[in-house]
Design an enzyme around this catalytic site. Structure first.
Site, PDB file in Angstrom:
ATOM      1  N   GLY B 147       0.833  -1.199   0.000  1.00  0.00           N
ATOM      2  CA  GLY B 147       0.000   0.000   0.000  1.00  0.00           C
ATOM      3  C   GLY B 147       0.864   1.244   0.000  1.00  0.00           C
ATOM      4  N   CYS B 148       0.289   2.343  -0.461  1.00  0.00           N
ATOM      5  CA  CYS B 148       1.072   3.576  -0.599  1.00  0.00           C
ATOM      6  C   CYS B 148       1.466   4.158   0.752  1.00  0.00           C
ATOM      7  CB  CYS B 148       0.311   4.593  -1.435  1.00  0.00           C
ATOM      8  SG  CYS B 148      -1.397   4.876  -0.919  1.00  0.00           S
ATOM      9  N   TYR B 149       0.562   4.152   1.724  1.00  0.00           N
ATOM     10  CA  TYR B 149       0.917   4.675   3.044  1.00  0.00           C
ATOM     11  C   TYR B 149       1.966   3.793   3.722  1.00  0.00           C
ATOM     12  CZ  TYR B 149      -3.137   7.900   2.856  1.00  0.00           C
ATOM     13  OH  TYR B 149      -4.040   8.885   2.537  1.00  0.00           O
TER      14      TYR B 149
END
Lengths: 345, 345, 345, 345
Positions: B147-149
């Site tokens: 995921g990006c976070y």
């Protein structure tokens, strides 16, 4: 009672000065007097504040004691360090409301550490929502308006600290902000091309000047030896602060207890609004309004309270807070001339 | 060696799919094969991805096993929960790179708690910068892109955890992000009028699905019983994440020690860049680039390390990371087709 | 053939210089040589161009003949008026590509009227899409890159003028633009707080310096006595121009005839793309790309053709166009190192 | 005189409805009555209008005749086509102010051509600045509020047409606008990720529904057989319209004559402000204000007048104009409850 206050604004050409004038134009008891500034003196206000059409033809005067004399209220929206000299020369009976930092900190050592200059003293601190602070402000003739970040962080955490729900040691605050708080200074990182489409941190690692002010406020709320890790983040909007504030929650405190504390402290506050469960603050809801929107969550796994506050850095964060203090100091209803409805979307 | 890989993209009409195609168009070893989607099947790609002119006339196919067969690589950019069925039907020798969440978490309990559905299993985790992870990815035929976070928070804190400089208990992450990570779903809070000029928090209090993935990564880096208070904040930019990550610093660790740890772990990393002292990350510097910019500070008074990371959620945060993993899995130089220079200003 | 060109950039610290370097980093035949500037000389490039990580440690040199000598190509991205002196001192066999205005206009009177200084002469004009212009640019050793607004307006209207569909008298162009075209100059109206959330016109009433350049191009396309009412509008995005261009349509010309003319002139152009019917250009589709997106409409009631063009002012509008010209002048394939896929969304 | 008007808003959950309520909250003669809507009926207003804290707990009712009865004023902010049925059922003595298009056009043929439905009739047109229009609006009980684009273009060109300075044939209007004018409808092109960092045209070529309304107004101003080429351009800001309007100037008309005409028509207008020479409108100056900022230029070479107007599409462009009409219709001072100072920066 019909009262007409003659009000001057020193620093009328900057962003804080412009917001003060926008609010004062709508204040029923105010007559706008002298508008002063530095380099723009002699020019029509329209050149620096094109949005203030009713004042377009007013000529900006130099910031001198003579020009500021003979007013009931003088707002100072000057660069840091410039307020003391101006204030000293004004009649002690004139209400002077300083939007700058000069008189906010009570601790000379904190001042000197963060500002690098001798401490000018401290004035009654213009955050009426602090415990006992309305009494201090009633009748005051000198008021130091809080910084925009301390206002957001303090109002986000006040009930939690005040009711002993959190440990104020190890508070963490990360605040997304528009650049208008930095004023009109011509710095490369404030150019539109640099800011639009981008987010960036600055003043990281405990170096921002608003850190000691936050700690001072946490202390007033009842915190023991508070610490705060504060990081401001510039985001692409002209105005607004969204402060995410977290602190270690004491064992056994649940969301109901937290909400009860916030309701207890804020239900009677005209400018602080705890949102209904499930809704989170957004800065556009408070754009141009003297309002703080709050929401809280309990993160059990992390053992932290998370409180999020939205405000407009130029309104409740500066000029609106200043007008609120003027109202209190002079015995006007606190909400006079101040709207809580933001300009959204 | 001249290699031509035939590559399909399932979910070609979304934001992640579009970014994959933009990168694949510039990848010297790739021939773009089937482009599939759900409701847009049968339509020219130009309707959903007008920026991809070289593919404007390609017809979007339905996402079926037949259409995805006979490719060397299949990228999945599908809604959560849709990847397992597609992947199962593909040849085990085909490299399948999933940009969704389905196979990221190793712990079924964590999956079920945050996603509310049965765990589909886990695939090699596509964050090559994690200790030992390049070995796992070399030759892999199934990869779960992070995921990006989690990518931003993990890369921000990895050296600190890995070198034992911080306590991973009580990590706090606040990440400003553009809305493209949420995809093209038609939700009221994603309308431009709601987002522009405004910042807002969401998924507060430990509820965001990226929380368990961050903890899993911190664990891989060597953390004992990590916790994280994570708050994502939507800000007005299409792309980009600026993650402010703080963790309690062990006694006696100074900035020199911190920088030494980050240099040790990252100086050979092609896509992670520790900025020179005095400079702080800004997301525009990494726009469209497979790059993470980092900076660190030590806040002595607060006893915390502050690490700030900037990345583009669609590039290094999704599609760029996916291409990086493809390169690794297939034995291509890891940087093939990936630029580190962002589109700034 | 394997060619390595040693390329210098004068004005490497500005926005145009930065975009040149971003593109040159991805150009397979280029080795980046001297990077020069004025006030930033002696400093690492990372300070002014933090997004160009591969060049972070390069030291900016002073813009002198010595530093720019011994290169195959020198790009000039200097303030207006500075190019002539630098160019004169360079070897006539060195390819000099000027991104400034100094050598764009062929008419000394037009130059003097709009720029208020003596005319330095004119160089081959770097808009390869103009009729016959590729022949002029092949082998050239001096090239004047067009202005960003003239590129957009010219490519929007070229086929209509060229095929005699419109009267070039009474052309009206209104172009929405981001502020990066104005460079990094510290002017109050370029501050982020002024630009975000706001649109404003400037250079209204025929005073903008790009007016004579548009007229010169319309003339090259075959217009008789063209006139143009041009209004640039600053809008809140870092990059991009959306030019709405209208001209009186000759009687009896319908949309089919218009589209046929545009297809005839542009179907073989690598960087100009007429969108499918029903789609309208958006600047994000060409962000960072050497691409122009076009669409046309016939307004029968108003008797006007409306052509809308989107481009990135720093890419196809400046640096991308410059690299395109370098390719042409040196006999490389025109598209070398230039992508047409924008960074969207 | 102390008057209290009971005011209902139908369509209270949309953007126009929200802006109406924001303004009505500050109107000294208004008591806010029923708030009605379609799908949100039964829900608290806070869910759709979180910025309207003073009304947070009000329940949204269904839009029925019963709920709207017994009010002095009913504002309609409904989708096109919905107003007629509601209005018919209301008491003829109730003031009904329609923010939709249904009753704006006097020509049934124009209505049917652009809206594709039978003409419902026309009401007094709510642009008080049109010649003679205040007389029409005084005492009216049905008012059709103008569209936002026609308001901007009409006020930009009114004095030029009215004083016979320009030929209204061949008017060209290009208007940059934020997306809030499109309401909260969930359309892909209105997503934040699509709009931020991008400009795009729509409704090009004479197809926008505001075209016949502009022509109707030009006609009222005295134009013979006007034509207008109108292009709206979406730009990345929530609110605001910047309209660039040009028309062929009659021979011998110079800037002095133009300014004299604008001063003659507008110096007594409370909400229209011709800027001082050298200043150009910006939308942030009128954000949230019932104000239009104007500037004019004469382009001698192009033979055109250029008039640029800035307004807030939701305030003077819709809700503010509506309140202005209410004041006029009911004999209140026209400026009651309406501020001219925008929320800038």
């Amino acid at each position: 009672m019909h009262m007409t206050l003659r009000v001057a604004v020193a620093g009328a050409t900057g962003y804080a000065g412009g917001e003060l004038l926008r609010l004062l134009l709508g204040h029923p008891a105010v007559e706008i007097g002298a508008l002063t500034a530095g380099s723009s003196a002699g020019r029509p206000l329209a050149e620096s504040q094109p949005h203030l059409v009713p004042l377009a033809d007013r000529t900006v005067l130099e910031t001198t004691t003579e020009n500021l004399a003979d007013h009931d209220v003088v707002f100072l929206a000057l660069p840091h360090g410039a307020s003391a000299a101006v204030a000293e020369a004004l009649d002690p009976e004139t209400l002077v409301v300083d939007c700058g930092a000069d008189f906010r900190l009570t601790d000379p050592a904190a001042w000197e550490k963060f500002y690098g200059s001798p401490h000018a003293g401290s004035w009654p601190y213009g955050l009426p929502e602090l415990p006992g602070q309305r009494e201090t402000l009633a009748g005051a003739r000198r008021v130091a308006v809080p910084g925009c970040y301390p206002t957001s962080a303090t109002l986000a955490l006040l009930p939690a600290i005040h009711h002993g729900l959190t440990d104020a040691r190890d508070t963490v605050v990360v605040a997304a902000s528009g650049p208008s708080g930095a004023g009109k200074s011509l710095k490369p990182h404030l150019l539109g091309a640099e800011l639009m489409g981008s987010a960036s941190a600055y003043g990281v690692g405990g170096t921002h000047r608003h850190v000691p002010e936050m700690l001072q406020n946490f202390d007033v709320c009842g915190a023991d030896d508070p610490t705060v890790s504060f990081t401001p983040v510039l985001v692409p909007m002209s105005r607004g602060i969204l402060a995410t504030c977290t602190a270690p929650l004491h064992g056994g405190v649940d969301l109901d207890a937290v909400r009860a504390a916030y309701h207890a402290d804020y239900d009677d506050e005209p400018f602080v609004h705890l949102l209904a469960p499930g809704h989170w603050p957004q800065t556009q809801s408070v754009l141009g309004a003297n309002a703080v929107h709050l929401q809280v969550a309990v993160d059990e796994a992390a053992g932290r309270l998370v409180a999020v506050a939205a405000l407009d850095n130029l309104t409740k964060g500066t000029a609106g807070g200043a007008v609120q203090c003027m109202n209190l100091a002079l015995g006007l209803p606190e909400t006079t001339g101040l709207s809580t409805a933001g300009v959204a979307p």
